[in-house]
Scaffold this motif. Structure first.
Motif, PDB file in Angstrom:
ATOM      1  N   ASP A 452      -7.158   7.925  -7.065  1.00 12.70           N
ATOM      2  CA  ASP A 452      -6.464   7.359  -5.908  1.00 12.70           C
ATOM      3  C   ASP A 452      -6.774   5.873  -5.771  1.00 12.70           C
ATOM      4  OD1 ASP A 452      -4.868   8.071  -3.340  1.00 12.70           O
ATOM      5  OD2 ASP A 452      -6.582   6.933  -2.585  1.00 12.70           O
ATOM      6  N   ALA A 453      -8.049   5.504  -5.920  1.00 20.54           N
ATOM      7  CA  ALA A 453      -8.434   4.090  -5.821  1.00 20.54           C
ATOM      8  C   ALA A 453      -7.769   3.268  -6.917  1.00 20.54           C
ATOM      9  CB  ALA A 453      -9.954   3.958  -5.897  1.00 20.54           C
ATOM     10  N   ARG A 456      -4.124   2.716  -6.122  1.00 20.80           N
ATOM     11  CA  ARG A 456      -3.954   1.728  -5.048  1.00 20.80           C
ATOM     12  C   ARG A 456      -4.170   0.308  -5.574  1.00 20.80           C
ATOM     13  NH1 ARG A 456      -3.706   4.010   0.084  1.00 20.80           N
ATOM     14  NH2 ARG A 456      -3.914   6.283   0.024  1.00 20.80           N
ATOM     15  N   GLU A 457      -5.102   0.154  -6.509  1.00 26.87           N
ATOM     16  CA  GLU A 457      -5.293  -1.162  -7.118  1.00 26.87           C
ATOM     17  C   GLU A 457      -4.072  -1.568  -7.933  1.00 26.87           C
ATOM     18  OE1 GLU A 457      -8.877  -1.426  -9.395  1.00 26.87           O
ATOM     19  OE2 GLU A 457     -10.076  -0.411  -7.856  1.00 26.87           O
ATOM     20  N   GLY A 460      -0.748  -0.825  -5.028  1.00 23.26           N
ATOM     21  CA  GLY A 460      -0.865  -1.260  -3.637  1.00 23.26           C
ATOM     22  C   GLY A 460      -0.914  -0.078  -2.694  1.00 23.26           C
ATOM     23  N   ASP A 461      -1.643  -0.214  -1.591  1.00 24.29           N
ATOM     24  CA  ASP A 461      -1.811   0.878  -0.631  1.00 24.29           C
ATOM     25  C   ASP A 461      -0.475   1.388  -0.110  1.00 24.29           C
ATOM     26  OD1 ASP A 461      -4.539   0.758  -0.861  1.00 24.29           O
ATOM     27  OD2 ASP A 461      -4.862  -0.383   0.973  1.00 24.29           O
ATOM     28  N   ARG A 462       0.371   0.468   0.295  1.00 21.79           N
ATOM     29  CA  ARG A 462       1.632   0.877   0.912  1.00 21.79           C
ATOM     30  C   ARG A 462       2.504   1.646  -0.070  1.00 21.79           C
ATOM     31  NH1 ARG A 462       4.308  -0.532   5.668  1.00 21.79           N
ATOM     32  NH2 ARG A 462       6.129   0.811   5.825  1.00 21.79           N
ATOM     33  N   VAL A 464       1.515   3.460  -2.621  1.00 25.55           N
ATOM     34  CA  VAL A 464       0.950   4.795  -2.845  1.00 25.55           C
ATOM     35  C   VAL A 464       1.295   5.713  -1.683  1.00 25.55           C
ATOM     36  CG1 VAL A 464      -1.209   6.090  -3.013  1.00 25.55           C
ATOM     37  CG2 VAL A 464      -0.899   4.010  -4.363  1.00 25.55           C
ATOM     38  N   GLU A 465       1.169   5.222  -0.457  1.00 23.09           N
ATOM     39  CA  GLU A 465       1.475   6.055   0.698  1.00 23.09           C
ATOM     40  C   GLU A 465       2.969   6.356   0.783  1.00 23.09           C
ATOM     41  OE1 GLU A 465      -0.322   4.088   4.020  1.00 23.09           O
ATOM     42  OE2 GLU A 465      -2.343   4.327   3.205  1.00 23.09           O
ATOM     43  N   TYR A 473       3.727  11.871  -5.106  1.00 26.73           N
ATOM     44  CA  TYR A 473       2.298  11.807  -5.406  1.00 26.73           C
ATOM     45  C   TYR A 473       1.699  13.120  -4.922  1.00 26.73           C
ATOM     46  CZ  TYR A 473      -2.574   9.992  -5.215  1.00 26.73           C
ATOM     47  OH  TYR A 473      -3.925   9.797  -5.373  1.00 26.73           O
TER      48      TYR A 473
END
Length: 478
Positions: A452-453, A456-457, A460-462, A464-465, A473
């Motif tokens: 997950d980390a 996100r790298e 980007g967080d947005r 992934v969400e 996902y």
């Protein structure tokens, strides 16, 4: 008014008694011309009756002009259990003649809550206290906002496992947020530890009472079916890790050879052969398709600190003999099914997580959908090849577009699948841009949060969400 007093008349009548008896001297002066005092007393009584009526049962459909009617039943599920319970809840409500709108929290917005006056939330917690993947957008966008929910009456069924430190964390957070926004609880939050039947019966009875339905049989997990252990093969001879086995099981009734890739099984383990007592169930990812003629599992033998075999893995890998009866039921896990179309899929996992990923790949290959990329990690290349020979055959036959194998103890290049993801950041971005769905299967400790980390790298967080909210996902981690 009669029905109101029938539910909450005690409080109202006590107040009337105080006004009529304890304050009689005040009423002695109430004659024609003291209407203001009488009106004041009447207002107090009316306010009390109104408040207790609100607390006693859900408001009527005509309380708000925008009430959509019926009861909103909302589920936030990681493995499908919350969804299953939402469907049972809805059925109980319909039995009482109540209109029901069943919704996934992933698609619920503030505007939906603004038009609802009654809602039941069934919320799972995954990982170390996290919201289910599909609920992250709701958590980020709606729960961080401050909508006025004073019009809403609600209840929460929180699902969790006390083996994890943050038991029922998301269900608790959701309950606290609803209350903080002014929503009124129907009854106290009910918490369920690992499918505890007593807690589920409590929820069922509360729902039945809300619906005004007749008493219904207690909810039970569907009865186990009779299956047989047909094959047990050690997959990792010489491994420094615990023994890992490929298992094949067949049902006594061939009609039970029915599931979809991504589904899971619940096994009722026993302490020994011939033991009549079925222990609490254990869940495993299915590693095959019905067309294979048997249900395959990949199970690593577990031992506790006392050296004793784990109840589920011990039963399947050591205590049960080939030919023995196995108590088993298949549980649908729609959140981990493959896409119906040919979009790419990126599969990431480690260890026994190969089971769920293997079934997904089999389903994709059977449909002729060949844009498949698998990243799989284990300890040693020579000893820990859990179905890796099969994976390499699929790659060589161009049924697997890309295969990345990562061996953590051989220390050549990236050690873990999350490291390999980072090293392949640009191809990952392109795969996702092409519409790929990401599947993660394997260990909760280390691998799943690491992947997950890394995502996100890379994305980007947005992003992934957003792909999680869109169902792109998906995780089956344990």
């Amino acid at each position: 008014m009669k029905s109101v007093l029938g539910q909450c008349g005690i409080g109202a009548l006590l107040l009337l008694a105080v006004l009529l008896a304890g304050r009689l001297q005040d009423f002695s002066s109430l004659h024609v011309g003291s209407g203001a005092q009488m009106a004041s007393a009447a207002a107090v009584v009316a306010a009390w009756v109104g408040w207790t009526a609100r607390a006693a049962w859900p408001r009527r459909r005509d309380d708000l002009p925008h009430d959509v009617g019926g009861i909103l039943v909302v589920h936030a599920s990681q493995t499908g259990f919350a969804t299953e319970l939402a469907e049972r809840t809805a059925a109980a409500l319909r039995e009482g003649g109540v209109r029901v709108d069943v919704r996934d929290l992933a698609g619920l917005g503030a505007s939906d809550l603004a038009t609802a006056t009654r809602a039941l939330f069934i919320a799972s917690t995954t990982g170390e206290g996290d919201a289910p993947d599909g609920a992250m957008a709701f958590q980020r966008e709606v729960m961080r906002a401050a909508p006025d929910l004073h019009h809403l009456t609600y209840a929460v069924l929180a699902l969790g496992d006390r083996d994890y430190e943050d038991f029922c964390a998301f269900g608790r957070d959701l309950d606290r947020w609803l209350h903080a926004r002014g929503a009124l609880p129907w009854f106290d939050r009910i918490e369920v530890d690992n499918g505890d039947e007593g807690a589920l019966r409590h929820w069922q009875r509360q729902v039945t009472q809300l619906a005004g339905a007749a008493e219904q049989p207690d909810w039970q997990r569907p009865a186990y079916q009779a299956w047989r252990l047909r094959e047990r093969l050690l997959l990792n001879p010489g491994s420094v890790g615990a023994p890992c086995f490929h298992l094949a099981l067949t049902p006594d009734d061939p009609a039970h050879l029915a599931w979809e890739a991504g589904d899971v099984v619940e096994i009722g383990p026993r302490r020994a052969r011939g033991d009549a007592d079925v222990l609490p169930h254990r869940e495993y990812s299915i590693a095959s398709l019905p067309a294979d003629g048997s249900l395959h599992l990949v199970v690593r033998q577990q031992r506790g600190a006392d050296g004793l075999l784990g109840s589920g893995s011990g039963w399947l890998t050591a205590l049960a003999a080939e030919g023995d009866a196995i108590d088993l039921r298949v549980r649908r896990n729609a959140g981990f099914h493959v896409p119906a179309d040919a979009r790419p899929v990126l599969l990431v996992g480690n260890g026994t997580g190969i089971a769920g990923l293997r079934a997904l790949l089999k389903a994709r290959i059977a449909r002729g959908h060949l844009r498949n990329w698998l990243l799989f990690g284990e300890r040693h290349e020579q000893a820990d090849r859990l179905h890796v020979d099969e994976l390499e055959r699929w790659r060589d036959a161009e049924q697997l577009e890309r295969l990345d194998l990562v061996w953590s103890r051989d220390v050549r290049g990236p050690r873990y699948v999350q490291d390999r993801l980072r090293a392949a950041a640009e191809p990952v971005r392109q795969f996702v841009a092409d519409g790929a769905t990401i599947y993660v299967c394997g260990s909760l400790a280390g691998m799943a949060p690491g992947v997950d980390a890394a995502l996100r790298e890379i994305l980007g967080d947005r992003a992934v969400e957003d792909i999680a909210a869109a169902g792109r996902y998906r995780r089956d981690v344990y």
